[in-house]
Design an enzyme around this catalytic site. Structure first.
Site, PDB file in Angstrom:
ATOM      1  CB  THR A 156      -0.986  -0.013   1.193  1.00  0.00           C
ATOM      2  OG1 THR A 156      -0.272  -0.221   2.412  1.00  0.00           O
ATOM      3  CG2 THR A 156      -2.027  -1.103   1.013  1.00  0.00           C
ATOM      4  CE  LYS A 182       0.456  -3.383   3.319  1.00  0.00           C
ATOM      5  NZ  LYS A 182      -0.350  -2.497   4.248  1.00  0.00           N
ATOM      6  CB  THR A 193      -1.918  -1.707   8.353  1.00  0.00           C
ATOM      7  OG1 THR A 193      -3.157  -1.259   8.819  1.00  0.00           O
ATOM      8  CG2 THR A 193      -2.112  -1.970   6.867  1.00  0.00           C
ATOM      9  CD  GLU A 279       1.664   5.225   6.338  1.00  0.00           C
ATOM     10  OE1 GLU A 279       0.897   4.606   5.581  1.00  0.00           O
ATOM     11  OE2 GLU A 279       1.273   5.890   7.309  1.00  0.00           O
ATOM     12  CG  ASN A 401      -0.876   8.302   7.844  1.00  0.00           C
ATOM     13  OD1 ASN A 401      -1.554   7.297   7.635  1.00  0.00           O
ATOM     14  ND2 ASN A 401       0.421   8.258   8.021  1.00  0.00           N
ATOM     15  CB  SER A 406      -7.088  12.138  -1.658  1.00  0.00           C
ATOM     16  OG  SER A 406      -5.975  12.504  -0.861  1.00  0.00           O
TER      17      SER A 406
END
EC number: 2.3.1.35
Length: 406
Positions: A156, A182, A193, A279, A401, A406
């Site tokens: 992702t 992942k 996640t 991230e 985040n 979007s």
């Protein structure tokens, strides 16, 4: 007890153990990137699984738990990215079962041997037309490229693929264990996640494999944190198809330690890769704690320190602020004696017996500019030891985040 060394294999991946095939393609859930994958064993494999502890669990978790805990064998897993199929009600569950059925029909196997896994946006119904067409056109193989396609299709917000492979010797036969994962955000196991798929050609029964995976998860996947959020979809699956031809593995087997240690190395590699790829992250942080009253409390302190937003931002800013570290130790909920605490960043001691000692600020800044930062905490209370991994907290994490949907 065998002393065979485990060997890390480069240019190998999830299809490297005997009898495994995989594929990954773009089917239309995402705009452009690969988003549908299948992992397959030529024969039904023993299976073990560990799943998110979030009480809100996505539909694929329910389906896959049935395979792991009831069938206790698995021959394939169908995975999609871009849509979590979480909080989607009855339709979401029907869609997860349809994904299971579609993969089974494609491969000519019993649906009860197929796991389902999804990752992505929560609360949106799956684009089943895309899944149906994707399953029709996906073609599995055992080449390195097939394994790479699988690894890419499960991502992702990850910036890199996460693959690792080791070999060991059991009964004089080569046994390979490979893993693909992942995970980048919402990483606060137990678990987050993150998806991890591990394949091996070792011969081992599901119940024995499950016990080993549960133990190893406690000191690997459950010792990483990126942002403190726990997701709805996460799972670790291990498939062992027995095609290496060794005698069945149990803790009494003379080569048990070879298998157990190698599986742990695969899990640790994947865990650290997830933490490193948090991230927006620029640095991997490892916190090691010893001298705790138990291993469990040591891991608890290590996770608290590595998960502290103030520690994470200090590492990002190259600020040798040991006060944030000792503060996190104190509020971890574990047993501590402030007058016995020792803290190091890298090899530089900053606190001894709870009191600051002089240090060279410029030397600490050099240490904190590295890509990997080691924080060491000693409590002086017992023999407990634990390690946890995380990453720094950056401006980019907020940007990623703030615009995830979007």
């Amino acid at each position: 007890m065998s002393s065979i060394r485990e060997m890390k294999l480069s240019s190998k991946n999830i299809v490297s153990p005997k009898g495994f095939k995989a594929a990954g393609i773009h089917c239309g859930i995402k705009h452009k990137k690969k988003d549908l994958a299948i992992l397959y064993s030529e024969v039904p494999a023993s299976v073990a699984g560990v799943f998110t502890t979030n009480k809100v669990q996505a539909a694929p978790i329910k389906v896959t738990k049935e395979v792991v805990y009831e069938t206790k064998k698995m021959q394939a897993v169908i995975v999609n990215s871009g849509n979590a199929n979480a909080c989607t009600g009855k339709q979401g569950l029907l869609d997860a079962y349809e994904m299971q059925q579609l993969a089974a029909e494609k491969l000519g196997i019993d649906p009860k041997l197929v796991g389902v896994s999804s990752t992505g946006v929560i609360g949106e119904l799956m684009k089943m037309d895309c899944i149906r067409e994707g399953v029709k056109k996906i073609e599995l193989g055992n080449s390195l490229e097939n394994g790479i396609d699988f690894a890419q299709a499960i991502l992702t917000t990850d910036t890199v693929m996460k693959n690792t492979t080791y070999s060991t010797q059991i009964d004089g036969k080569e046994v390979i264990i490979s893993g693909t994962a992942k995970g980048s955000g919402m990483i606060e196991p137990n678990m987050a996640t993150m998806l991890a798929f591990i394949t091996t050609d070792a011969n081992i029964e599901s119940d024995v494999l499950q016990k080993a995976l549960s133990e190893i998860t406690d000191v690997t996947f459950n010792c990483i944190t990126v942002d403190g959020d726990t997701s709805t979809n996460d799972m670790v699956l291990v498939l062992a198809n027995g095609l290496a031809g060794n005698n069945p593995l149990t803790p009494e087997h003379p080569d048990w330690n070879n298998f157990y240690k190698t599986l742990k190395m695969v899990a640790e590699d994947l865990s650290k890769a997830i933490a490193r790829d948090g991230e927006g992250a620029t640095k991997l942080i490892e916190v090691e704690v010893d001298g705790a009253v138990s291993d469990e409390e040591a891991r608890k302190i290590a996770k608290t320190v590595v998960g502290s937003p103030l520690v994470k931002t200090a590492v990002f800013g190259c600020d040798a602020n040991w006060g944030r570290i000792i503060c996190a130790v104190g509020y971890s909920g574990a047993t501590v004696d402030p007058e016995k605490i020792i803290i190091k960043i890298g090899d530089k001691k900053m606190v001894e017996n709870g009191e600051p000692i002089p240090f060279d600020e410029d030397e600490l800044i050099k240490i904190l500019k590295a890509n990997e930062i080691k924080i060491y905490v000693s409590l002086g209370l017992g023999d407990g030891h634990g390690i946890a991994w995380g990453c720094d907290l950056t401006y980019d994490y907020v940007q990623i985040n703030a615009s995830y949907r979007s």
